[in-house]
Design a protein around this motif. Structure first.
Motif, PDB file in Angstrom:
ATOM      1  N   GLU A  73       0.838  -1.188   0.000  1.00  0.00           N
ATOM      2  CA  GLU A  73       0.000   0.000   0.000  1.00  0.00           C
ATOM      3  C   GLU A  73       0.879   1.246   0.000  1.00  0.00           C
ATOM      4  N   GLY A  74       0.617   2.115  -0.901  1.00  0.00           N
ATOM      5  CA  GLY A  74       1.419   3.329  -1.001  1.00  0.00           C
ATOM      6  C   GLY A  74       1.123   4.033  -2.305  1.00  0.00           C
ATOM      7  N   SER A  75       1.810   5.133  -2.535  1.00  0.00           N
ATOM      8  CA  SER A  75       1.582   5.942  -3.728  1.00  0.00           C
ATOM      9  C   SER A  75       2.663   5.692  -4.766  1.00  0.00           C
ATOM     10  N   THR A  76       2.236   5.268  -5.940  1.00  0.00           N
ATOM     11  CA  THR A  76       3.180   5.059  -7.036  1.00  0.00           C
ATOM     12  C   THR A  76       3.863   6.363  -7.422  1.00  0.00           C
ATOM     13  N   PHE A 116       9.210   0.248  -0.217  1.00  0.00           N
ATOM     14  CA  PHE A 116       8.808  -1.119  -0.522  1.00  0.00           C
ATOM     15  C   PHE A 116       8.414  -1.908   0.724  1.00  0.00           C
ATOM     16  N   LEU A 117       9.184  -1.755   1.802  1.00  0.00           N
ATOM     17  CA  LEU A 117       8.917  -2.522   3.012  1.00  0.00           C
ATOM     18  C   LEU A 117       7.947  -1.807   3.947  1.00  0.00           C
ATOM     19  N   GLY A 118       8.093  -0.486   4.045  1.00  0.00           N
ATOM     20  CA  GLY A 118       7.224   0.264   4.946  1.00  0.00           C
ATOM     21  C   GLY A 118       5.759   0.229   4.533  1.00  0.00           C
ATOM     22  N   GLY A 119       5.506   0.015   3.253  1.00  0.00           N
ATOM     23  CA  GLY A 119       4.121  -0.049   2.786  1.00  0.00           C
ATOM     24  C   GLY A 119       3.584  -1.463   2.681  1.00  0.00           C
TER      25      GLY A 119
END
Length: 318
Positions: A154-157, A190-193
């Motif tokens: 989950e995150g912003s591309t 990559f990991l935080g999301g």
């Protein structure tokens, strides 16, 4: 007490509870898989690439275990093929239009605008690399299961693409000195999301804490490459000068000097190849420290990770 997961030569412990992240694939099986993939990719003129990539992922995921249970990859080659096809159908008309515009500007004598258009095209594709990286990671995570539990990213591309775009430019300007900032930014995104079921991953990275290992590796690599370069650069200059002076209208002394200098060039080139191979050592020093640091500063719902691969383990990868 928080639980600990150790990867690499993998063991884990927490109050008597042991977890393991380990890969149990066989080199021979993986080699045969890639041989078959290579043959089929060649026979299909590259179209099989997407199915080949999927078969590799299926194998790697299925032979990687956490706490004795393998991961599962549910992606399909057709999904990758259709995704690439859609991107291609979008980009080809854009490239054609920009190419036509570039030629039109040149023919009309507007060379400055033509150069601006080319630079804009370069910047655009450089930016799209970040978009592609994040979307690819999102796809991989969405197709990963463990004990039937889905993973996701989950995150912003766009946030990732913009952030990594400017950090890569900075890394070029600083001749690689901002590498820890770039790599830890990517790891955080990559990991935080990452999500595993309803659980989330937390990260706490500080690039300053990696710079000691990075500067050590950077300095060693520089010194290793410096010796052959000191020999090669003057030798190349002398070789060119001697060849020119021994050319038409010149004298034979120049050619004799060129022959002697050529030996220096050959010797320097051999040293350069040796230096490149030896530079694997400082590279491995940094990689081992970097992944140990990332693992230590990454947590999942109270579960803390440790990465135990050493410099020797990284060298063996080459």
């Amino acid at each position: 007490m928080s639980e600990v997961v150790e990867t690499g030569p993998a063991t884990a412990e927490s109050g008597g509870r042991v977890y393991k992240i380990e890969h149990k694939g066989e080199g021979g099986d993986f080699f045969l898989l890639n041989v078959v993939n290579l043959i089929l990719t060649g026979l299909t003129l590259g179209i099989y690439t997407f199915w080949a990539k999927t078969r590799v992922r299926h194998y790697l995921w299925a032979h990687t275990e956490f706490d004795g249970e393998p991961f599962e990859y549910t992606g399909r080659g057709l999904e990758l093929f259709l995704g690439a096809l859609i991107v291609g159908l979008f980009l080809l008309p854009v490239l054609w239009f920009l190419g036509f515009g570039f030629e039109a500007l040149l023919l009309s004598g507007q060379a400055v605008l033509a150069v601006v258009l080319q630079l804009s095209l370069f910047v655009g594709f450089f930016f799209l690399i970040g978009v592609a990286e994040y979307r690819a990671r999102q796809y991989q995570m969405s197709r990963t299961r463990w004990r039937g539990i889905a993973m996701s990213l989950e995150g912003s591309t766009m946030k990732y693409a913009v952030g990594v775009f400017f950090r890569r430019i900075l890394n070029v300007i600083t001749l690689g000195f901002s590498t820890p900032h770039l790599e830890l930014y990517q790891a955080k995104q990559f990991l935080g999301g990452a999500r595993f079921g309803s659980g989330s991953v937390t990260t706490n990275y500080n690039p300053k804490e990696l710079y000691r290992s990075f500067l050590l590796a950077y300095g060693l690599a520089f010194l290793i490459m410096l010796i052959p370069l000191i020999l090669l650069v003057p030798a190349y200059v002398e070789l060119i000068t001697a060849s020119v002076s021994g050319g038409p209208g010149g004298n034979l002394d120049g050619l004799e000097d060129a022959g002697a200098t050529f030996q220096s060039v050959v010797f320097g080139t051999i040293l350069l190849y040796i230096a490149i191979m030896v530079s694997v050592i400082p590279y491995s020093i940094y990689q081992a420290r970097k992944w140990q640091y990332i693992a230590q500063r990454t947590m999942f719902e109270g579960l803390q990770f440790k990465f135990r691969a050493t410099v020797k383990d990284w060298i063996w990868l080459f």
